[in-house]
Design a protein around this motif. Structure first.
Motif, PDB file in Angstrom:
ATOM      1  N   GLU A 240       0.812  -1.217   0.000  1.00 31.66           N
ATOM      2  CA  GLU A 240       0.000   0.000   0.000  1.00 31.66           C
ATOM      3  C   GLU A 240       0.847   1.268   0.000  1.00 31.66           C
ATOM      4  N   LEU A 241       2.142   1.150   0.321  1.00 36.39           N
ATOM      5  CA  LEU A 241       3.028   2.310   0.347  1.00 36.39           C
ATOM      6  C   LEU A 241       3.923   2.399  -0.887  1.00 36.39           C
ATOM      7  N   ALA A 242       4.067   1.276  -1.588  1.00 35.35           N
ATOM      8  CA  ALA A 242       5.000   1.224  -2.719  1.00 35.35           C
ATOM      9  C   ALA A 242       4.239   1.291  -4.037  1.00 35.35           C
ATOM     10  N   MET A 243       4.988   1.512  -5.109  1.00 39.44           N
ATOM     11  CA  MET A 243       4.416   1.526  -6.449  1.00 39.44           C
ATOM     12  C   MET A 243       5.359   0.777  -7.385  1.00 39.44           C
ATOM     13  N   GLY A 244       4.783  -0.090  -8.232  1.00 40.71           N
ATOM     14  CA  GLY A 244       5.598  -0.792  -9.218  1.00 40.71           C
ATOM     15  C   GLY A 244       6.028   0.146 -10.332  1.00 40.71           C
ATOM     16  N   MET A 245       5.056   0.772 -10.948  1.00 39.39           N
ATOM     17  CA  MET A 245       5.294   1.835 -11.933  1.00 39.39           C
ATOM     18  C   MET A 245       4.182   2.856 -11.785  1.00 39.39           C
ATOM     19  N   PRO A 246       4.509   4.148 -11.843  1.00 39.24           N
ATOM     20  CA  PRO A 246       3.502   5.187 -11.654  1.00 39.24           C
ATOM     21  C   PRO A 246       2.660   5.363 -12.914  1.00 39.24           C
ATOM     22  N   PRO A 247       1.597   6.128 -12.846  1.00 36.34           N
ATOM     23  CA  PRO A 247       0.793   6.382 -14.045  1.00 36.34           C
ATOM     24  C   PRO A 247       1.646   6.983 -15.158  1.00 36.34           C
ATOM     25  N   LEU A 362       9.641   9.950 -14.655  1.00 37.26           N
ATOM     26  CA  LEU A 362       8.434   9.483 -15.323  1.00 37.26           C
ATOM     27  C   LEU A 362       7.228  10.180 -14.712  1.00 37.26           C
ATOM     28  N   ASP A 363       6.491  10.911 -15.537  1.00 40.22           N
ATOM     29  CA  ASP A 363       5.405  11.740 -15.017  1.00 40.22           C
ATOM     30  C   ASP A 363       4.268  11.798 -16.019  1.00 40.22           C
ATOM     31  N   GLY A 364       3.357  10.815 -15.938  1.00 39.41           N
ATOM     32  CA  GLY A 364       2.167  10.820 -16.782  1.00 39.41           C
ATOM     33  C   GLY A 364       2.500  10.908 -18.256  1.00 39.41           C
ATOM     34  N   LYS A 365       1.912  11.903 -18.925  1.00 43.93           N
ATOM     35  CA  LYS A 365       2.135  12.123 -20.358  1.00 43.93           C
ATOM     36  C   LYS A 365       2.912  13.415 -20.573  1.00 43.93           C
TER      37      LYS A 365
END
Length: 374
Positions: A240-247, A362-365
């Motif tokens: 719940e605290l980590a992210m594999g890859m962001p949006p 890495l930041d969205g689009k």
């Protein structure tokens, strides 16, 4: 023509491009892999540099309902001798690209044995020792082979719960020397998927009202830049605290993905995050930034993310299929008409776009937005 010259002259100021041989920050190159961290016997919580200050998963993802489930495309019908069947699948492709930007592909012609062999090889690669994998640790954003962790460890402020292997497989073929037999399996698999991508692009080209071979020719697909990215997401004690890859959205025209049966991919659709469950022996395909540019925004690249879990290791095997590295991608002339529907994107070489994305946070689009004309 004047409009096109004006657009080109804006390139240098609107889209500064990272140096071709941008070095990663040497002080951060030796960060350990997530796999090694996850296998630590005493790991009960994640280190602070993997923890997001707010919930990484954000709004809760939901399963799509039966009335709005991810489209399924039968690839075999694109070569059907029945014109009605072919017309129907081209129409289905148009709807999938416009409504979702993601679709499952069945009857794609890639043997199940070939898919399994590819998965086994990548499992074998990630099971190599840390020292062996470091032989393939790249220093430049467009190195032929790059093993690493997070997205870009030299600039990431918070690390993602992910190790990766990135390999350029076309037009020039690279492959790690380990495990044994990797090169043969990868060459066969990449070739089969490249053939699938070109077949889909013919149908997509037709769905846009263009000649079937328009995208293939305009994007110089004989020299298509094809990159394999294998992602390893080990079990995480605090998912719940980590992210594999962001949006994020994907560069290129089409991304073709295979998973090891463990879910974790979520797609932003209809204003919510939707869980995409793997279908055995099917490929998940999504439209990329350069299909959005080429279609002048008719088919948009779509945000998606990878979440992690505390039980299973997920491996995703991604092949991005882009134009040739030197192709300047612009909206198709047939999709641009005068004042009412001007070109919405600035032309940019594919390799320059890729360098810009891969050397940034890495930041969205955000990179696509830099070539979008307001």
């Amino acid at each position: 023509m004047r409009e096109r010259e004006r657009v080109s002259s804006q390139m240098a100021t609107v889209c500064p491009v990272a140096s071709l041989h941008q070095e990663a920050n040497p002080s951060r190159l030796k960060v350990g892999s997530v796999k090694t961290l996850a296998e630590s016997s005493n790991l009960t919580s994640i280190p602070s540099h993997y923890a997001f200050t707010t919930s990484a998963s954000g709004d809760q993802a939901v399963h799509s309902d039966h009335d709005d489930s991810i489209p399924v495309i039968d690839f075999s019908l694109l070569s059907s001798s029945n014109p009605d069947q072919r017309r129907k699948v081209v129409s289905d492709l148009a709807k999938a690209c416009q409504d979702w930007g993601f679709f499952m592909v069945i009857n794609h012609g890639v043997p199940e044995s070939q898919m399994k062999a590819m998965g086994d090889m990548l499992t074998g690669f990630f099971d190599l020792t840390e020292e062996e994998k470091r032989e393939f640790e790249g220093k430049h954003v467009l190195d032929g082979i790059r093993w690493g962790t997070s997205f870009n460890a030299s600039v990431d402020k918070v690390f993602f719960w992910r190790d990766y292997l990135k390999v350029r497989v076309h037009p020039k073929f690279y492959c790690p020397s380990k495990p044994e037999g990797f090169s043969e399996v990868l060459a066969e698999y990449a070739g089969a998927v490249r053939k699938l991508a070109r077949g889909l692009l013919k149908g997509i080209s037709e769905s846009l009202g263009l000649e079937p071979g328009y995208i293939d020719e305009a994007m110089n697909m004989d020299s298509s830049l094809q990159i394999l990215t294998a992602n390893l997401y080990p079990p995480c004690p605090q998912p719940e605290l980590a992210m594999g890859m962001p949006p994020h959205s994907d560069h290129g025209l089409l991304t073709i993905l295979m998973q090891n049966g463990i879910g974790g991919l979520q797609v932003h659709h209809g204003g919510k995050w939707v869980k995409i469950d793997p279908i055995p022996n099917a490929f998940l395909v999504n439209t990329g930034d350069h299909l959005e540019i080429m279609s002048n925004g008719k088919y948009k690249s779509v945000l998606h993310r990878a979440v992690v879990n505390n039980k299973d290791t997920r491996i995703s095997i991604v092949l991005s299929n882009g134009p040739s590295p030197d192709t300047v991608v612009t909206p198709a002339e047939q999709l641009v008409d005068g004042e009412s529907n001007r070109a919405k994107y600035i032309g940019m070489k594919y390799k320059d776009f890729l360098e810009l994305q891969q050397s940034s946070v890495l930041d969205g689009k955000s990179v696509l937005e830099r070539v979008h004309l307001s």
